[in-house]
Scaffold this motif. Structure first.
Motif, PDB file in Angstrom:
ATOM      1  N   GLN A 152      35.491  27.848  43.968  1.00  0.00           N
ATOM      2  CA  GLN A 152      35.630  28.014  42.642  1.00  0.00           C
ATOM      3  C   GLN A 152      35.083  26.750  42.047  1.00  0.00           C
ATOM      4  O   GLN A 152      35.667  25.634  42.498  1.00  0.00           O
ATOM      5  N   HIS A 153      34.419  26.771  40.860  1.00  0.00           N
ATOM      6  CA  HIS A 153      34.041  25.519  40.202  1.00  0.00           C
ATOM      7  C   HIS A 153      34.562  25.258  38.763  1.00  0.00           C
ATOM      8  O   HIS A 153      34.497  24.561  37.998  1.00  0.00           O
ATOM      9  N   ARG A 154      35.758  26.173  38.670  1.00  0.00           N
ATOM     10  CA  ARG A 154      36.365  25.982  37.275  1.00  0.00           C
ATOM     11  C   ARG A 154      37.705  26.642  37.453  1.00  0.00           C
ATOM     12  O   ARG A 154      37.896  27.411  38.407  1.00  0.00           O
ATOM     13  N   GLN A 155      38.843  26.056  36.958  1.00  0.00           N
ATOM     14  CA  GLN A 155      40.244  26.913  36.830  1.00  0.00           C
ATOM     15  C   GLN A 155      40.161  27.943  36.308  1.00  0.00           C
ATOM     16  O   GLN A 155      39.584  28.245  35.354  1.00  0.00           O
ATOM     17  N   VAL A 156      40.892  29.034  36.852  1.00  0.00           N
ATOM     18  CA  VAL A 156      41.240  30.207  36.343  1.00  0.00           C
ATOM     19  C   VAL A 156      42.827  30.583  36.167  1.00  0.00           C
ATOM     20  O   VAL A 156      43.430  29.685  36.818  1.00  0.00           O
ATOM     21  N   ALA A 157      42.999  31.102  35.238  1.00  0.00           N
ATOM     22  CA  ALA A 157      44.642  31.371  35.007  1.00  0.00           C
ATOM     23  C   ALA A 157      45.160  32.314  36.392  1.00  0.00           C
ATOM     24  O   ALA A 157      44.493  32.955  36.975  1.00  0.00           O
ATOM     25  N   ASP A 158      46.651  32.297  36.496  1.00  0.00           N
ATOM     26  CA  ASP A 158      47.044  33.119  37.553  1.00  0.00           C
ATOM     27  C   ASP A 158      46.871  34.562  36.968  1.00  0.00           C
ATOM     28  O   ASP A 158      47.105  35.069  35.961  1.00  0.00           O
ATOM     29  N   GLN A 159      46.450  35.557  37.993  1.00  0.00           N
ATOM     30  CA  GLN A 159      45.701  36.922  37.822  1.00  0.00           C
ATOM     31  C   GLN A 159      47.039  37.822  37.634  1.00  0.00           C
ATOM     32  O   GLN A 159      46.937  38.706  36.935  1.00  0.00           O
ATOM     33  N   ALA A 160      48.356  37.352  38.004  1.00  0.00           N
ATOM     34  CA  ALA A 160      49.390  38.313  37.821  1.00  0.00           C
ATOM     35  C   ALA A 160      49.688  38.464  36.446  1.00  0.00           C
ATOM     36  O   ALA A 160      49.964  37.491  35.559  1.00  0.00           O
ATOM     37  N   GLY A 161      50.234  39.758  35.897  1.00  0.00           N
ATOM     38  CA  GLY A 161      50.306  40.150  34.449  1.00  0.00           C
ATOM     39  C   GLY A 161      49.009  40.535  33.720  1.00  0.00           C
ATOM     40  O   GLY A 161      49.435  40.781  32.665  1.00  0.00           O
ATOM     41  N   LEU A 162      47.994  40.063  34.235  1.00  0.00           N
ATOM     42  CA  LEU A 162      46.777  40.538  33.516  1.00  0.00           C
ATOM     43  C   LEU A 162      46.382  41.763  33.699  1.00  0.00           C
ATOM     44  O   LEU A 162      46.494  42.247  34.570  1.00  0.00           O
ATOM     45  N   THR A 163      45.715  42.233  32.676  1.00  0.00           N
ATOM     46  CA  THR A 163      44.999  43.626  32.989  1.00  0.00           C
ATOM     47  C   THR A 163      43.793  43.580  33.493  1.00  0.00           C
ATOM     48  O   THR A 163      43.303  42.559  33.922  1.00  0.00           O
ATOM     49  N   ALA A 164      43.270  44.855  33.906  1.00  0.00           N
ATOM     50  CA  ALA A 164      42.110  44.970  34.613  1.00  0.00           C
ATOM     51  C   ALA A 164      40.973  44.093  33.756  1.00  0.00           C
ATOM     52  O   ALA A 164      40.075  43.183  34.367  1.00  0.00           O
ATOM     53  N   ARG A 165      40.907  44.345  32.672  1.00  0.00           N
ATOM     54  CA  ARG A 165      39.861  43.708  31.644  1.00  0.00           C
ATOM     55  C   ARG A 165      39.926  42.227  31.616  1.00  0.00           C
ATOM     56  O   ARG A 165      39.094  41.511  31.785  1.00  0.00           O
ATOM     57  N   GLU A 166      41.416  41.700  31.634  1.00  0.00           N
ATOM     58  CA  GLU A 166      41.691  40.280  31.338  1.00  0.00           C
ATOM     59  C   GLU A 166      41.293  39.729  32.710  1.00  0.00           C
ATOM     60  O   GLU A 166      40.895  38.509  32.731  1.00  0.00           O
ATOM     61  N   ARG A 167      41.448  40.416  33.870  1.00  0.00           N
ATOM     62  CA  ARG A 167      41.087  39.641  35.030  1.00  0.00           C
ATOM     63  C   ARG A 167      39.540  39.611  35.136  1.00  0.00           C
ATOM     64  O   ARG A 167      39.154  38.483  35.628  1.00  0.00           O
ATOM     65  N   LEU A 168      38.881  40.543  34.579  1.00  0.00           N
ATOM     66  CA  LEU A 168      37.596  40.300  34.835  1.00  0.00           C
ATOM     67  C   LEU A 168      36.937  39.108  33.948  1.00  0.00           C
ATOM     68  O   LEU A 168      36.116  38.089  34.341  1.00  0.00           O
ATOM     69  N   VAL A 169      37.564  38.933  32.764  1.00  0.00           N
ATOM     70  CA  VAL A 169      37.318  37.954  31.873  1.00  0.00           C
ATOM     71  C   VAL A 169      37.639  36.496  32.537  1.00  0.00           C
ATOM     72  O   VAL A 169      36.747  35.750  32.256  1.00  0.00           O
ATOM     73  N   ASN A 170      38.737  36.688  32.871  1.00  0.00           N
ATOM     74  CA  ASN A 170      39.358  35.430  33.618  1.00  0.00           C
ATOM     75  C   ASN A 170      38.507  34.910  34.609  1.00  0.00           C
ATOM     76  O   ASN A 170      38.270  33.551  34.786  1.00  0.00           O
ATOM     77  N   LEU A 171      37.941  35.638  35.429  1.00  0.00           N
ATOM     78  CA  LEU A 171      37.158  35.323  36.627  1.00  0.00           C
ATOM     79  C   LEU A 171      35.668  35.467  36.325  1.00  0.00           C
ATOM     80  O   LEU A 171      34.786  34.806  37.277  1.00  0.00           O
ATOM     81  N   SER A 172      35.058  35.607  35.093  1.00  0.00           N
ATOM     82  CA  SER A 172      33.731  35.588  35.032  1.00  0.00           C
ATOM     83  C   SER A 172      33.188  34.067  35.084  1.00  0.00           C
ATOM     84  O   SER A 172      33.615  33.293  34.815  1.00  0.00           O
ATOM     85  N   ALA A 173      32.034  34.224  36.266  1.00  0.00           N
ATOM     86  CA  ALA A 173      31.431  32.881  36.192  1.00  0.00           C
ATOM     87  C   ALA A 173      32.217  31.882  36.950  1.00  0.00           C
ATOM     88  O   ALA A 173      31.994  30.673  36.616  1.00  0.00           O
ATOM     89  N   ALA A 174      33.261  31.988  37.674  1.00  0.00           N
ATOM     90  CA  ALA A 174      34.329  31.182  38.096  1.00  0.00           C
ATOM     91  C   ALA A 174      33.897  30.784  39.560  1.00  0.00           C
ATOM     92  O   ALA A 174      34.170  29.673  39.967  1.00  0.00           O
ATOM     93  N   LEU A 175      32.816  31.514  40.019  1.00  0.00           N
ATOM     94  CA  LEU A 175      32.562  30.781  41.648  1.00  0.00           C
ATOM     95  C   LEU A 175      31.128  30.602  41.641  1.00  0.00           C
ATOM     96  O   LEU A 175      29.980  31.020  40.887  1.00  0.00           O
ATOM     97  N   ARG A 176      30.798  29.649  42.587  1.00  0.00           N
ATOM     98  CA  ARG A 176      29.448  29.329  42.909  1.00  0.00           C
ATOM     99  C   ARG A 176      29.236  29.211  44.325  1.00  0.00           C
ATOM    100  O   ARG A 176      30.264  28.990  45.077  1.00  0.00           O
ATOM    101  N   LEU A 177      28.038  29.273  44.813  1.00  0.00           N
ATOM    102  CA  LEU A 177      27.551  29.022  46.135  1.00  0.00           C
ATOM    103  C   LEU A 177      27.764  27.610  46.508  1.00  0.00           C
ATOM    104  O   LEU A 177      27.307  26.823  45.591  1.00  0.00           O
ATOM    105  N   ARG A 178      28.298  27.283  47.636  1.00  0.00           N
ATOM    106  CA  ARG A 178      28.239  25.931  48.087  1.00  0.00           C
ATOM    107  C   ARG A 178      26.837  25.432  48.349  1.00  0.00           C
ATOM    108  O   ARG A 178      25.920  26.400  48.580  1.00  0.00           O
ATOM    109  N   PRO A 179      26.543  24.068  48.226  1.00  0.00           N
ATOM    110  CA  PRO A 179      24.962  23.604  48.517  1.00  0.00           C
ATOM    111  C   PRO A 179      24.682  24.149  49.832  1.00  0.00           C
ATOM    112  O   PRO A 179      25.322  23.845  50.800  1.00  0.00           O
ATOM    113  N   GLY A 180      23.349  24.456  50.079  1.00  0.00           N
ATOM    114  CA  GLY A 180      22.882  25.073  51.416  1.00  0.00           C
ATOM    115  C   GLY A 180      23.142  26.206  51.790  1.00  0.00           C
ATOM    116  O   GLY A 180      22.975  26.760  53.095  1.00  0.00           O
ATOM    117  N   ALA A 181      23.822  26.998  51.162  1.00  0.00           N
ATOM    118  CA  ALA A 181      24.527  28.343  51.508  1.00  0.00           C
ATOM    119  C   ALA A 181      23.199  29.404  51.589  1.00  0.00           C
ATOM    120  O   ALA A 181      23.379  30.037  52.617  1.00  0.00           O
TER     121      ALA A 181
END
Length: 237
Positions: A152-181
């Motif tokens: 994770q390269h940025r903080q995301v909100a707690d997923q509990a209580g979010l709708t399916a659509r809100e979860r997608l928005v919350n996690l959008s572009a939140a992950l990256r590959l580690r160097p050398g992956a």
């Protein structure tokens, strides 16, 4: 320190089944049957988000299976990593079936948890399960290893209580590959792994981050398959 205490206490405190509480066994036969007594099946949440990889799950997230996952994740029942890993290994086999000699190893890529969640629990539950799954796959003749190459390269909100659509928005572009992956992923079959899929938002984001280095048959990119321990029963279809 907290993780070490849980490891030690598990050796000296009375043992009870993590699924039903039956004494003198960490996993009774009935709960084991619920966890990995059936063939892994294709799972699709409703609604199914765009970009979701092909997901196979070992069990339905209810009753004993839910209790076992929570006991391992939230209450530090470390010994349950092995049976949970066995269940995950079954889903991995369904997700990445062997295709003959010369096939590279299965590369289990865990969906990363937030650092604060790992600190609060005192251990990384999914990584333990993934390591156990890799061990089970190797024991049964399938080369496998765990590659924790997503972060994770940025903080995301707690997923509990979010709708399916809100979860997608919350996690959008939140992950990256580690160097050398990229070099670590060459020559094997990458499979995203998680303990639980509900809306599929986490797997969509993990697949997006990983697909950039997964070359398709036509020189493009393809989303990796995924395997999880459990999904809500309605996701099986």
């Amino acid at each position: 320190m907290r993780g070490w205490w849980r490891e030690i206490s598990g050796l000296v405190l009375p043992v009870a089944c993590g699924g039903c509480g039956r004494p003198r066994t960490e996993l009774c036969e009935q709960c084991a049957l619920a966890l990995y007594g059936w063939a892994a099946r294709r799972a699709r949440p409703v609604p199914e988000p765009e970009g979701l990889p092909v997901v196979h799950a070992a069990a339905a997230y209810s009753d004993a299976v839910r209790a076992l996952l929570l006991a391992h994740k939230e209450r530090g029942a470390m010994g349950l990593a092995r049976p949970l890993g066995r269940a995950l290994a079954g889903a991995v086999r369904a997700s990445a079936p062997a295709r003959g000699a010369g096939l590279g190893p299965v590369l289990l890529v865990p969906v990363p948890s937030a650092r604060r969640a790992v600190r609060a629990r005192g251990h990384d539950p999914l990584r333990r399960i993934a390591l156990a799954a890799a061990g089970e796959l190797r024991r049964t003749g399938r080369p496998a290893q765990v590659l924790p190459v997503l972060r994770q390269h940025r903080q995301v909100a707690d997923q509990a209580g979010l709708t399916a659509r809100e979860r997608l928005v919350n996690l959008s572009a939140a992950l990256r590959l580690r160097p050398g992956a990229e070099s670590l992923l060459k020559g094997g079959t990458a499979v995203l792994v998680d303990d639980l899929m509900t809306t599929g938002a986490s797997l969509v984001e993990a697949a997006r981050a990983l697909s950039a280095v997964q070359e398709g048959d036509r020189g493009g990119s393809e989303r990796p398959n995924a395997a999880v321990v459990a999904v809500p029963a309605l996701s099986f279809r």
